[in-house]
Design a protein around this motif. Structure first.
Motif, mmCIF file in Angstrom:
data_model
loop_
_atom_site.group_PDB
_atom_site.id
_atom_site.type_symbol
_atom_site.label_atom_id
_atom_site.label_comp_id
_atom_site.label_asym_id
_atom_site.label_seq_id
_atom_site.Cartn_x
_atom_site.Cartn_y
_atom_site.Cartn_z
ATOM 1 N N LEU A 50 3.946 -8.737 -33.107
ATOM 2 C CA LEU A 50 4.785 -9.111 -33.689
ATOM 3 C C LEU A 50 5.516 -9.335 -32.492
ATOM 4 N N HIS A 51 5.971 -8.105 -31.672
ATOM 5 C CA HIS A 51 5.861 -7.203 -30.564
ATOM 6 C C HIS A 51 6.479 -8.474 -29.207
ATOM 7 N N ASP A 52 5.572 -9.386 -29.080
ATOM 8 C CA ASP A 52 6.332 -10.972 -27.661
ATOM 9 C C ASP A 52 5.824 -11.633 -28.281
ATOM 10 N N PHE A 53 5.899 -12.123 -29.559
ATOM 11 C CA PHE A 53 6.097 -13.595 -30.460
ATOM 12 C C PHE A 53 7.450 -14.514 -29.404
ATOM 13 N N ASP A 54 8.611 -13.661 -29.233
ATOM 14 C CA ASP A 54 8.808 -14.820 -27.756
ATOM 15 C C ASP A 54 8.793 -14.951 -26.228
ATOM 16 N N TRP A 55 8.163 -14.635 -26.156
ATOM 17 C CA TRP A 55 7.931 -14.144 -24.578
ATOM 18 C C TRP A 55 8.150 -16.050 -23.976
ATOM 19 N N GLU A 56 7.272 -16.031 -24.408
ATOM 20 C CA GLU A 56 7.037 -18.286 -24.188
ATOM 21 C C GLU A 56 8.216 -18.746 -24.160
ATOM 22 N N ILE A 57 8.927 -18.682 -25.383
ATOM 23 C CA ILE A 57 10.545 -19.024 -25.772
ATOM 24 C C ILE A 57 11.507 -18.520 -24.554
ATOM 25 N N HIS A 58 11.205 -17.104 -24.355
ATOM 26 C CA HIS A 58 12.757 -16.703 -23.540
ATOM 27 C C HIS A 58 12.060 -15.517 -22.433
ATOM 28 N N PRO A 59 10.841 -16.550 -21.951
ATOM 29 C CA PRO A 59 10.713 -15.163 -21.175
ATOM 30 C C PRO A 59 11.213 -14.458 -19.618
ATOM 31 N N THR A 60 12.301 -14.339 -19.692
ATOM 32 C CA THR A 60 12.944 -13.371 -18.860
ATOM 33 C C THR A 60 13.456 -11.761 -19.200
ATOM 34 N N LEU A 61 14.211 -11.051 -18.437
ATOM 35 C CA LEU A 61 14.351 -9.826 -19.151
ATOM 36 C C LEU A 61 15.807 -9.924 -19.508
ATOM 37 N N GLU A 62 16.531 -11.729 -19.599
ATOM 38 C CA GLU A 62 17.891 -11.149 -20.261
ATOM 39 C C GLU A 62 17.748 -11.844 -21.498
ATOM 40 N N GLU A 63 16.714 -12.789 -22.050
ATOM 41 C CA GLU A 63 16.886 -12.902 -22.835
ATOM 42 C C GLU A 63 15.108 -12.451 -24.343
ATOM 43 N N HIS A 64 14.248 -11.505 -23.468
ATOM 44 C CA HIS A 64 13.268 -11.131 -23.887
ATOM 45 C C HIS A 64 13.123 -9.727 -23.882
ATOM 46 N N PRO A 65 13.140 -8.933 -25.491
ATOM 47 C CA PRO A 65 13.470 -9.833 -26.495
ATOM 48 C C PRO A 65 14.300 -9.737 -27.466
#
Length: 190
Positions: A50-65
């Motif tokens: 699960l660690h990077d599950f949101d990278w496509e929808i939150h692809p910035t350091l401000e958002e991910h993870p």
């Protein structure tokens, strides 16, 4: 949260097969270490997956993870897993405290470098890859420039594993799922 439920989350939010492969590689490395260290294998696998599950929808350091946390909570993911996911990114300010958190950080970046090295070999395979080949590419900063060598070295150190032993361990872990990762190349498992 079991592995099957975690994979449903991954496939819901991730469409890029290379990113899925990265998460599968980290999952395999986490499983390897959980077994080696007599830890909760399912917990460690799910965390790696699960660690990077949101990278496509939150692809910035401000958002991910951090922006993915609410989604994980909606899916019933434990706070232990969420904390580990937050701690795998230095910019979140969540310190790595547990063995699992340190393992996740140690296994994340190295899988990308190992994959890149395997893909430039004549065999295009994990089956004949060793840490010696990774070490040769390590020195070439232009090769797989996105793989942060300082972070990789620090991860192994924080986790308490010598860097090149760690690389060998992760290669062994990834070999177990080489066909899934598209890294069998022209070789067959031994």
């Amino acid at each position: 949260m079991n592995r099957e439920e975690a994979f449903v989350i991954v496939t819901k939010y991730v469409k890029n097969q290379n990113l899925i492969n990265h998460m599968l590689a980290v999952e395999a490395a986490m499983q390897f270490y959980a077994e080696k260290l007599n830890q909760d294998v399912e917990l460690w696998r799910v965390t790696g997956l699960l660690h990077d599950f949101d990278w496509e929808i939150h692809p910035t350091l401000e958002e991910h993870p951090q922006a993915g946390v609410s989604i994980l909570r909606e899916h019933g993911v434990s706070e232990e897993i969420i904390r580990a996911i937050l701690s795998h990114a230095d910019h979140t300010g969540v310190p790595r405290q547990t063995l699992m958190e340190k393992a996740l950080f140690a296994c994340d970046e190295i899988t990308g470098l190992i994959t890149a090295v395997a893909l430039v070999r004549p065999s295009r395979s994990l089956y004949d890859l060793t840490s010696t080949s990774v070490k040769k590419k390590w020195k070439d900063r232009a090769f797989a420039a996105g793989a942060n060598r300082e972070e990789i070295a620090r991860g192994a150190e924080e986790f308490g594993v010598e860097l090149w032993q760690h690389v060998d361990n992760v290669i062994l872990a990834m070999r177990k799922i080489a066909p899934q990762l598209g890294l069998e190349g022209n070789l067959k498992p031994e």
